[in-house]
Every structure is written in structure tokens, then in C-alpha cells.
Design an enzyme around this catalytic site. Structure first.
Site, mmCIF file in Angstrom:
data_model
loop_
_atom_site.group_PDB
_atom_site.id
_atom_site.type_symbol
_atom_site.label_atom_id
_atom_site.label_comp_id
_atom_site.label_asym_id
_atom_site.label_seq_id
_atom_site.Cartn_x
_atom_site.Cartn_y
_atom_site.Cartn_z
ATOM 1 N N GLU A 61 0.833 -1.196 0.000
ATOM 2 C CA GLU A 61 0.000 0.000 0.000
ATOM 3 C C GLU A 61 0.868 1.246 0.000
ATOM 4 O O GLU A 61 1.478 1.596 1.028
ATOM 5 C CB GLU A 61 -0.935 0.021 1.217
ATOM 6 C CG GLU A 61 -1.857 1.218 1.233
ATOM 7 C CD GLU A 61 -2.731 1.296 2.473
ATOM 8 O OE1 GLU A 61 -3.328 2.369 2.691
ATOM 9 O OE2 GLU A 61 -2.816 0.295 3.207
ATOM 10 N N ASP A 73 2.254 -13.949 13.314
ATOM 11 C CA ASP A 73 1.065 -14.547 12.712
ATOM 12 C C ASP A 73 0.152 -13.418 12.239
ATOM 13 O O ASP A 73 -0.513 -12.760 13.036
ATOM 14 C CB ASP A 73 0.351 -15.420 13.743
ATOM 15 C CG ASP A 73 -0.790 -16.232 13.148
ATOM 16 O OD1 ASP A 73 -1.291 -15.843 12.081
ATOM 17 O OD2 ASP A 73 -1.176 -17.249 13.753
ATOM 18 N N HIS A 123 -2.673 10.514 -0.793
ATOM 19 C CA HIS A 123 -2.835 9.256 -1.519
ATOM 20 C C HIS A 123 -2.765 9.456 -3.029
ATOM 21 O O HIS A 123 -2.261 8.589 -3.747
ATOM 22 C CB HIS A 123 -4.153 8.584 -1.114
ATOM 23 C CG HIS A 123 -4.068 7.869 0.195
ATOM 24 N ND1 HIS A 123 -4.070 8.538 1.392
ATOM 25 C CD2 HIS A 123 -3.928 6.550 0.496
ATOM 26 C CE1 HIS A 123 -3.965 7.657 2.391
ATOM 27 N NE2 HIS A 123 -3.878 6.457 1.873
#
Length: 402
Positions: free
Chosen positions: A100, A305, A395
Site C-alpha cells: 500500500e 502470525d 494518496h
């Protein structure tokens, strides 16, 4: 493509059986099945099963079955992030694995201003990984007698559990009765490991000891009754914690908020009120902006995990005026990380922990404090971006226009 897949169905059906021992030969065998017409190509094989991966195949045997290669996730670095914690002390460079764009830049911005302000204070407040076996009985009376027996025999159950591990310690057994079903909340400390497998094996030893010695007839028992919150958000985890509960905080001077974040304390607090209202009205567990972003990237980069993000990404972010500055804090009750065990021994993940200086025994608590500090950096940056109206532009600049 559809016709090619239909032709594949005409071949004899052969199930892929789970294979633990990875080797160049097993990798080649699997790829011979995958490279059917219209499916995987030699180029796909060469990317996933590159020379270095194939040469070290056996090293992955403890972590996966049916091994065919490795996925290369881009890794960025955040830091130095100054932490003044009970366990994590110093300036840390934090690796984040993500696809991302803008994520690393955002966390880096938060880390910069927090470090400039003197660093983030952190503390582990609680430790305890839960496994919750469930027992079914003929009725409420027998369930009650069972609980009475368990409470009277906790010491012997602790011996059985701790015989399965060098590092795990049983700290409590808390019965929960729902008529003819009893859940046992078994809480363990797990040393420097995340401890998911450790507590499963130890809890199983408890159940076997109960089955062998308890005079109350048990109709059925299960190693996990879906009560612990394992890999899912739960109110139990929010209240009591699962893994390590960590709090982190920093005070940002108003001048730094304006200079480095491009907004004001008042505007950040104003947006914070709206964000908290949104969390309340939508029924979120806790109130925070985006812990999951930093957690997922950190967990992947350091061999944790990744599925535990589901429970780790709950908690509370607070921002309050303090003097002429802004007090910012996060409290995260379910951080499940380890500096040993799990995927921490794999090559890329070991490298990530080495970058932090937190690989191996003695660093589990410090690693959890780094996680909380990192998430606080992300909260500071995104709240500032929202308050200043920069979120979309960032963004567009860092992701869409590349």
C-alpha cells in the site's frame, strides 16, 4: 481459458496431500502440476521458486506445507523512532512490509514528529495468552460439580500444563458456566514467544488431566470453545487483554504540530471528536483510526502470525489538550508478537528483527512496546492528515499518480 480448464478436468484426479518436508525435488514436483496450459508459466515458477528460495527450501519446512516458493512483499523502513519504554529503550528503525503506497510515508511522518518531541513512552500493562477449552455435561448440576472440582485441583492442572513447555506458565483458570456447558479460560504467560501453539498444547494437557481424574462425567470436550478471541475481535479481549496489553503516549508541542503536521492542536482535537462519534455510532470495538495498517505490515515483516491482526487491531486512541500541546496515546490490549518462534526464524523475517535489534530471547516485551509506539505514530499522522484536509491529496501524490 475455459476450454483449457475443462480439458484439465479430463485428467485423473489426484489430491495434493499435505507434505511438510520441503526440498528442491518437492518444489519441482508441485510446479510440474501447476504449469498446465493457460495456468502458471515458467516465469511464474521462477519468480516464486527463485534460486535462493529453492536452495534454502528445507528451512521453511517448520512453517508451511506443500511449499512452492516465497512471495516478495516490498519492505520499507520507518525511523529512527525514539522510544522511552519500560522494555523498549532507544532509537528503532522499524521494517514494514506492505503493498500500500503512502502507508510507510504516513507512519514515518508520525515517527519523525514523535521522536522530535522527545520520544514515545511505552509500557506493557498485562500479559496473558488465553485458550478456552469447552466441556459439555448432562445438566447444570454436573456442570457446577465440575467447576467445583476444577477450582480445587488447579495446582495439579498447572503441573500438567507446564510439563509441556519450558517457557509457558499457567497464571489462572477461570470457569464460565452456561447451563450444561463450561468454558475454562486458561491464561498463560509465554516468555518471548507469541505462544499460540504453546498454549494450545498446554491447554490440551489440562484437558487430558481433567478427563483422567475428574469424577464428574463429561459428555464431550473441545480444546477451544471459541471463547478466547483467538484471531477475532472480542469484548473479552478488550477488557482483559490477550497477548500483551501495551500503552504508549507522547506530548506534541503545538509548534511542532503546526510545523511538521501542517495543522493545529485545535483542528486535530475537533476531528478526533467526530472520529470518536463515528466509532460510537457504528459500534466499533474501541475507538481508533487504523491500527491494522501498521500491524499487518509489521507482523509480515517480522514473522508474526498475520491473522492475529484481527484481534490486535482493537483498542483506544486518545488525544487531549495538555498545556499548549497535544497529548496522544494508544492502549492496545491484544498485541500478539514474539521475538522467537513462529515465522521469526525465516530469512527475511530474521533480517527484519535484526534491523530492530530485537531478534531472539529476551526481546518479546520490547517488541510489543515497539508495536504500540508504531501504531501511535500512525494515529498521529492520519488524524493530522484528516484534520488538515490532506488525506486524499497524499494518496493521490504517493499512490495514484505514480
Amino acid at each position: 481459458m475455459i476450454e483449457q480448464r475443462m480439458l484439465a478436468h479430463d485428467r485423473p484426479f489426484e489430491t495434493l496431500r499435505p507434505v511438510r518436508d520441503a526440498s528442491p525435488q518437492s518444489i519441482a514436483k508441485y510446479w510440474s502440476r501447476l504449469m498446465l496450459p493457460g495456468l502458471a508459466t515458467e516465469a511464474d515458477r521462477d519468480v516464486l521458486a527463485d534460486t535462493a528460495t529453492v536452495a534454502t527450501a528445507s528451512g521453511y519446512s517448520r512453517n508451511i506445507e506443500n511449499f512452492i516458493g516465497t512471495v516478495k512483499v516490498p519492505v520499507g523502513i520507518v525511523g529512527p523512532l525514539r522510544i522511552n519504554g519500560l522494555n523498549a529503550v532507544g532509537d528503532f528503525h522499524v521494517p514494514l512490509a506492505t503493498t500500500e503506497a503512502a502507508l510507510v510515508a504516513s507512519y514515518a511522518r508520525g515517527a519523525f514528529v514523535a521522536s522530535k518531541a522527545g520520544g514515545i513512552g511505552t509500557a506493557v500493562l498485562y500479559e496473558g495468552v488465553m485458550r478456552t477449552p469447552a466441556f459439555r455435561f448432562d445438566g447444570l448440576m454436573k456442570a457446577g460439580l465440575f467447576v467445583e472440582w476444577v477450582v480445587a485441583n488447579v495446582d495439579s492442572l498447572r503441573i500438567a500444563a507446564e510439563a509441556t513447555t519450558r517457557h509457558g506458565k499457567l497464571i489462572s483458570v477461570e470457569p464460565i458456566i452456561d447451563n450444561n456447558v463450561v468454558f475454562l479460560i486458561c491464561r498463560f504467560t509465554t516468555g518471548d514467544a507469541s505462544g499460540q501453539n504453546m498454549v494450545t498444547i498446554a491447554a490440551n494437557a489440562i484437558c487430558l488431566a481433567i478427563e483422567a481424574a475428574c469424577p464428574v462425567p463429561i459428555k464431550r470436550w473441545y480444546i477451544e470453545g471459541n471463547f478466547s478471541g483467538d484471531k477475532k475481535a472480542s469484548f473479552l479481549g478488550m477488557v482483559t487483554g490477550r497477548g500483551r496489553k501495551v500503552s504508549a503516549s507522547v506530548v506534541l508541542p503545538a509548534a511542532m504540530v503546526q510545523k511538521y503536521l501542517g495543522t493545529t492542536v485545535a483542528d486535530m482535537l475537533d476531528y478526533g471528536q467526530i472520529a470518536n462519534l463515528g466509532a460510537l455510532l457504528s459500534g466499533q470495538m474501541g475507538a481508533q483510526a487504523h491500527y491494522a495498517n501498521g500491524l499487518a505490515a509489521f507482523y509480515i515483516a517480522t514473522g508474526q502470525d498475520a491473522a492475529c491482526v484481527a484481534e490486535s487491531a482493537v483498542g483506544y486512541t486518545r488525544m487531549e489538550a495538555q498545556g499548549d500541546g497535544l497529548f496522544c496515546s494508544v492502549t492496545m490490549p491484544n498485541i500478539l508478537v514474539g521475538s522467537v518462534g513462529g515465522g521469526t526464524g525465516l530469512p527475511s523475517q530474521s533480517a527484519g528483527l535484526n534491523i530492530l535489534g530485537l531478534r531472539g530471547e529476551g526481546h518479546g516485551a520490547a517488541l510489543a512496546e515497539v508495536v504500540a509506539a508504531l501504531c501511535l505514530c500512525g494515529e498521529i499522522s492520519i488524524v493530522a492528515a484528516m484534520a488538515a484536509g490532506h488525506f486524499t491529496r497524499a494518496h493521490q501524490n504517493l499512490a495514484r499518480s505514480r
